[in-house]
Design a protein around this motif. Structure first.
Motif, PDB file in Angstrom:
ATOM      1  N   SER A 177      55.111  23.951  58.706  1.00  0.00           N
ATOM      2  CA  SER A 177      55.192  25.283  59.302  1.00  0.00           C
ATOM      3  C   SER A 177      56.627  25.800  59.284  1.00  0.00           C
ATOM      4  CB  SER A 177      54.671  25.247  60.739  1.00  0.00           C
ATOM      5  OG  SER A 177      55.499  24.411  61.539  1.00  0.00           O
ATOM      6  N   ARG A 178      56.772  27.088  59.486  1.00  0.00           N
ATOM      7  CA  ARG A 178      58.112  27.669  59.546  1.00  0.00           C
ATOM      8  C   ARG A 178      58.773  27.270  60.865  1.00  0.00           C
ATOM      9  NH1 ARG A 178      57.733  33.929  58.217  1.00  0.00           N
ATOM     10  NH2 ARG A 178      59.989  33.618  58.059  1.00  0.00           N
ATOM     11  N   PRO A 179      60.088  27.080  60.871  1.00  0.00           N
ATOM     12  CA  PRO A 179      60.767  26.650  62.106  1.00  0.00           C
ATOM     13  C   PRO A 179      60.543  27.589  63.286  1.00  0.00           C
ATOM     14  CG  PRO A 179      62.217  26.358  60.220  1.00  0.00           C
ATOM     15  CD  PRO A 179      61.014  27.100  59.711  1.00  0.00           C
ATOM     16  N   ARG A 180      60.402  28.879  63.047  1.00  0.00           N
ATOM     17  CA  ARG A 180      60.276  29.814  64.151  1.00  0.00           C
ATOM     18  C   ARG A 180      58.877  29.842  64.768  1.00  0.00           C
ATOM     19  NH1 ARG A 180      61.509  35.695  62.470  1.00  0.00           N
ATOM     20  NH2 ARG A 180      63.430  34.658  61.811  1.00  0.00           N
ATOM     21  N   THR A 181      57.933  29.051  64.222  1.00  0.00           N
ATOM     22  CA  THR A 181      56.583  29.024  64.789  1.00  0.00           C
ATOM     23  C   THR A 181      56.389  27.893  65.790  1.00  0.00           C
ATOM     24  OG1 THR A 181      55.744  27.661  62.964  1.00  0.00           O
ATOM     25  CG2 THR A 181      55.633  30.051  62.692  1.00  0.00           C
ATOM     26  N   ASN A 182      57.438  27.139  66.112  1.00  0.00           N
ATOM     27  CA  ASN A 182      57.323  26.041  67.071  1.00  0.00           C
ATOM     28  C   ASN A 182      57.550  26.546  68.495  1.00  0.00           C
ATOM     29  OD1 ASN A 182      57.028  24.272  64.856  1.00  0.00           O
ATOM     30  ND2 ASN A 182      59.244  24.044  64.691  1.00  0.00           N
ATOM     31  N   GLU A 183      57.024  25.796  69.450  1.00  0.00           N
ATOM     32  CA  GLU A 183      57.224  26.109  70.866  1.00  0.00           C
ATOM     33  C   GLU A 183      58.122  25.052  71.482  1.00  0.00           C
ATOM     34  OE1 GLU A 183      57.619  27.942  73.292  1.00  0.00           O
ATOM     35  OE2 GLU A 183      55.622  28.438  74.069  1.00  0.00           O
ATOM     36  N   TYR A 184      58.981  25.479  72.414  1.00  0.00           N
ATOM     37  CA  TYR A 184      59.900  24.578  73.097  1.00  0.00           C
ATOM     38  C   TYR A 184      59.731  24.762  74.597  1.00  0.00           C
ATOM     39  CZ  TYR A 184      62.075  23.962  68.539  1.00  0.00           C
ATOM     40  OH  TYR A 184      62.285  23.669  67.220  1.00  0.00           O
ATOM     41  N   LEU A 185      59.364  23.691  75.284  1.00  0.00           N
ATOM     42  CA  LEU A 185      59.122  23.725  76.721  1.00  0.00           C
ATOM     43  C   LEU A 185      60.074  22.741  77.402  1.00  0.00           C
ATOM     44  CD1 LEU A 185      55.204  23.600  76.711  1.00  0.00           C
ATOM     45  CD2 LEU A 185      56.626  25.609  77.047  1.00  0.00           C
ATOM     46  N   TYR A 186      60.891  23.252  78.315  1.00  0.00           N
ATOM     47  CA  TYR A 186      61.775  22.405  79.112  1.00  0.00           C
ATOM     48  C   TYR A 186      61.253  22.403  80.543  1.00  0.00           C
ATOM     49  CZ  TYR A 186      65.085  22.889  75.207  1.00  0.00           C
ATOM     50  OH  TYR A 186      65.680  22.873  73.967  1.00  0.00           O
ATOM     51  N   ASP A 187      60.818  21.238  81.007  1.00  0.00           N
ATOM     52  CA  ASP A 187      60.227  21.111  82.343  1.00  0.00           C
ATOM     53  C   ASP A 187      59.099  22.117  82.534  1.00  0.00           C
ATOM     54  OD1 ASP A 187      61.793  18.966  83.252  1.00  0.00           O
ATOM     55  OD2 ASP A 187      63.444  20.304  83.759  1.00  0.00           O
ATOM     56  N   GLY A 188      58.294  22.303  81.482  1.00  0.00           N
ATOM     57  CA  GLY A 188      57.120  23.166  81.555  1.00  0.00           C
ATOM     58  C   GLY A 188      57.377  24.638  81.340  1.00  0.00           C
ATOM     59  N   ILE A 189      58.632  25.042  81.088  1.00  0.00           N
ATOM     60  CA  ILE A 189      58.981  26.453  80.937  1.00  0.00           C
ATOM     61  C   ILE A 189      59.436  26.700  79.495  1.00  0.00           C
ATOM     62  CG2 ILE A 189      60.490  28.320  81.718  1.00  0.00           C
ATOM     63  CD1 ILE A 189      60.699  26.882  84.387  1.00  0.00           C
ATOM     64  N   SER A 190      58.899  27.752  78.876  1.00  0.00           N
ATOM     65  CA  SER A 190      59.295  28.102  77.519  1.00  0.00           C
ATOM     66  C   SER A 190      60.739  28.601  77.511  1.00  0.00           C
ATOM     67  CB  SER A 190      58.371  29.185  76.954  1.00  0.00           C
ATOM     68  OG  SER A 190      58.816  29.601  75.672  1.00  0.00           O
ATOM     69  N   VAL A 191      61.510  28.133  76.527  1.00  0.00           N
ATOM     70  CA  VAL A 191      62.915  28.547  76.411  1.00  0.00           C
ATOM     71  C   VAL A 191      63.139  29.331  75.124  1.00  0.00           C
ATOM     72  CG1 VAL A 191      63.839  26.683  77.834  1.00  0.00           C
ATOM     73  CG2 VAL A 191      63.504  26.312  75.385  1.00  0.00           C
ATOM     74  N   LEU A 192      62.084  29.922  74.590  1.00  0.00           N
ATOM     75  CA  LEU A 192      62.227  30.748  73.402  1.00  0.00           C
ATOM     76  C   LEU A 192      62.733  32.133  73.784  1.00  0.00           C
ATOM     77  CD1 LEU A 192      59.066  29.887  71.281  1.00  0.00           C
ATOM     78  CD2 LEU A 192      61.386  29.046  71.001  1.00  0.00           C
ATOM     79  N   GLN A 193      63.632  32.665  72.983  1.00  0.00           N
ATOM     80  CA  GLN A 193      64.102  34.018  73.175  1.00  0.00           C
ATOM     81  C   GLN A 193      63.071  35.004  72.627  1.00  0.00           C
ATOM     82  OE1 GLN A 193      67.932  34.186  71.277  1.00  0.00           O
ATOM     83  NE2 GLN A 193      68.975  33.143  72.958  1.00  0.00           N
ATOM     84  N   PRO A 194      63.194  36.291  73.000  1.00  0.00           N
ATOM     85  CA  PRO A 194      62.222  37.277  72.491  1.00  0.00           C
ATOM     86  C   PRO A 194      62.106  37.285  70.979  1.00  0.00           C
ATOM     87  CG  PRO A 194      63.525  38.222  74.265  1.00  0.00           C
ATOM     88  CD  PRO A 194      64.126  36.880  73.972  1.00  0.00           C
ATOM     89  N   GLU A 195      63.223  37.075  70.269  1.00  0.00           N
ATOM     90  CA  GLU A 195      63.124  36.956  68.823  1.00  0.00           C
ATOM     91  C   GLU A 195      62.429  35.640  68.491  1.00  0.00           C
ATOM     92  OE1 GLU A 195      65.922  36.782  64.804  1.00  0.00           O
ATOM     93  OE2 GLU A 195      66.807  37.159  66.774  1.00  0.00           O
ATOM     94  N   PRO A 196      61.359  35.668  67.698  1.00  0.00           N
ATOM     95  CA  PRO A 196      60.545  34.458  67.481  1.00  0.00           C
ATOM     96  C   PRO A 196      61.368  33.284  66.977  1.00  0.00           C
ATOM     97  CG  PRO A 196      59.454  36.398  66.596  1.00  0.00           C
ATOM     98  CD  PRO A 196      60.838  36.823  66.988  1.00  0.00           C
ATOM     99  N   GLY A 197      61.145  32.141  67.598  1.00  0.00           N
ATOM    100  CA  GLY A 197      61.726  30.894  67.119  1.00  0.00           C
ATOM    101  C   GLY A 197      63.147  30.619  67.524  1.00  0.00           C
ATOM    102  N   GLN A 198      63.789  31.505  68.255  1.00  0.00           N
ATOM    103  CA  GLN A 198      65.181  31.282  68.656  1.00  0.00           C
ATOM    104  C   GLN A 198      65.222  30.595  70.016  1.00  0.00           C
ATOM    105  OE1 GLN A 198      67.682  31.988  66.489  1.00  0.00           O
ATOM    106  NE2 GLN A 198      66.015  32.548  65.119  1.00  0.00           N
ATOM    107  N   VAL A 199      65.781  29.393  70.058  1.00  0.00           N
ATOM    108  CA  VAL A 199      65.845  28.607  71.288  1.00  0.00           C
ATOM    109  C   VAL A 199      67.042  29.065  72.109  1.00  0.00           C
ATOM    110  CG1 VAL A 199      65.976  26.285  72.249  1.00  0.00           C
ATOM    111  CG2 VAL A 199      64.752  26.685  70.107  1.00  0.00           C
TER     112      VAL A 199
END
Length: 329
Positions: A177-199
């Protein structure tokens, strides 16, 4: 004084509200309570206690003898089961990792409450409750494996089907998959910025307890992305004070010379990453704190290559004719 009735109504609603558990990244412990003949034991009191913080969750087995402890933080637990007519059962050595769904069946023995059964056994790491494909990286691996820049993302590539794209990009490709299609959850909270895929940020290594990578066929609760899901759980305060003080450095004296560097001293390269972590109790078994800080200083000398006119060319002497590319045919 209209404020008092409003506050009273709000307090009543909070008191009547059922407890809820944030499920993203939380663990579950479930199973069946049985008697020596293998029959279901209903209305048995089941309690799970996290050893580091003393957090305790209690449930009662249903008519089929099943129990289910939800919303458990990762850690080591003690499970106790009590039912009149049976010996109290106490099992230690239960380790739950981030997002685990662990099944543990308990068989009680007949006897008095003054007689207890103590079991010290590790739970199986084989998950039979779901068909997800995932990978865990423990705190020991995070702290001991070498990391350039003290970022945990390269450790994701330890899992099958994961590759780092390179070319200055840090985020991995999971199952193509493309890198920007992944999800990142820190302690259950998403840390993605509004721009897709930016942590938004990357946690401090010494403040991470563990992380888990969901690769394929994972639960719908992680279905926001069509790539993989990276779940990180941070350290927390416990009933004991604990912390770390660290510094990692790189220096040109320890580096090989750049092949294209000019003769003389090596180009400067000095990076210092330093910080500390501290956690402990505010009120034992009730309230805890944990704080982490890291600073980075970087000084680098860059070796560049470029084409410059020779001494003869600077004097206007050229071995071949010079053409203006804008006007020449």
């Amino acid at each position: 004084m209209r404020l008092l009735p409003v506050l009273s109504a709000a307090a009543a609603l909070l008191a009547l509200a059922p407890p809820g558990f944030g499920q993203a990244g939380k663990a579950e412990l479930f199973g069946a309570i049985q008697d020596p003949a293998g029959l279901a034991v209903a209305n048995a009191r089941v309690a799970g206690e996290e050893q580091a913080t003393g957090a305790r969750i209690e449930v009662t087995s249903d008519a089929r003898g099943d129990y289910h402890l939800l919303g458990l933080a990762a850690g080591r637990y003690v499970l106790t089961v009590e039912k009149p007519g049976f010996r109290p059962h106490r099992q230690t050595g239960i380790t739950l990792r981030i997002g685990d769904q662990t099944q543990l069946n308990i068989r009680l023995e007949l006897g008095q409450a003054s007689q207890s059964v103590a079991v010290n056994a590790e739970t199986s790491l084989l998950e039979t409750a779901n068909g997800s494909v995932d990978s865990h990286v423990s705190q020991t691996e995070i702290e001991k494996l070498p990391l350039d820049g003290r970022n945990f993302i390269p450790l994701v590539a330890l899992s099958p089907g994961v590759a780092l794209p390179g070319g200055g990009s840090l985020l991995p490709r999971i199952n193509g998959s493309r890198p920007r299609t992944n999800e990142y959850l820190y302690d259950g909270i998403s840390v993605l910025q509004p721009e897709p895929g930016q942590v938004a940020f990357y946690p401090i290594i010494d403040a991470m307890e563990e992380f888990r990578l969901n690769i394929n066929a994972y639960s719908p609760e992680y279905g926001r992305s069509n790539g993989g899901t990276v779940m990180v759980i941070g350290k927390s305060g416990t009933n004991q004070f604990h912390g770390t003080l660290f510094e990692f450095f790189r220096n040109e004296a320890l580096n090989a010379r750049n092949y294209f560097a000019q003769p003389g001293p090596k180009p400067e390269f000095r990076r210092n990453q330093y910080g500390l972590t501290l956690g402990g109790p505010i009120r034992a078994n009730k309230t805890f704190f944990f704080a982490a800080w890291q600073g980075t200083r970087l000084r680098t000398g860059i070796t560049r290559q470029s084409v410059v006119p020779t001494v003869a060319q600077r004097r206007g002497v050229f071995r071949a004719a010079i053409y203006d590319p804008a006007t020449s045919p």
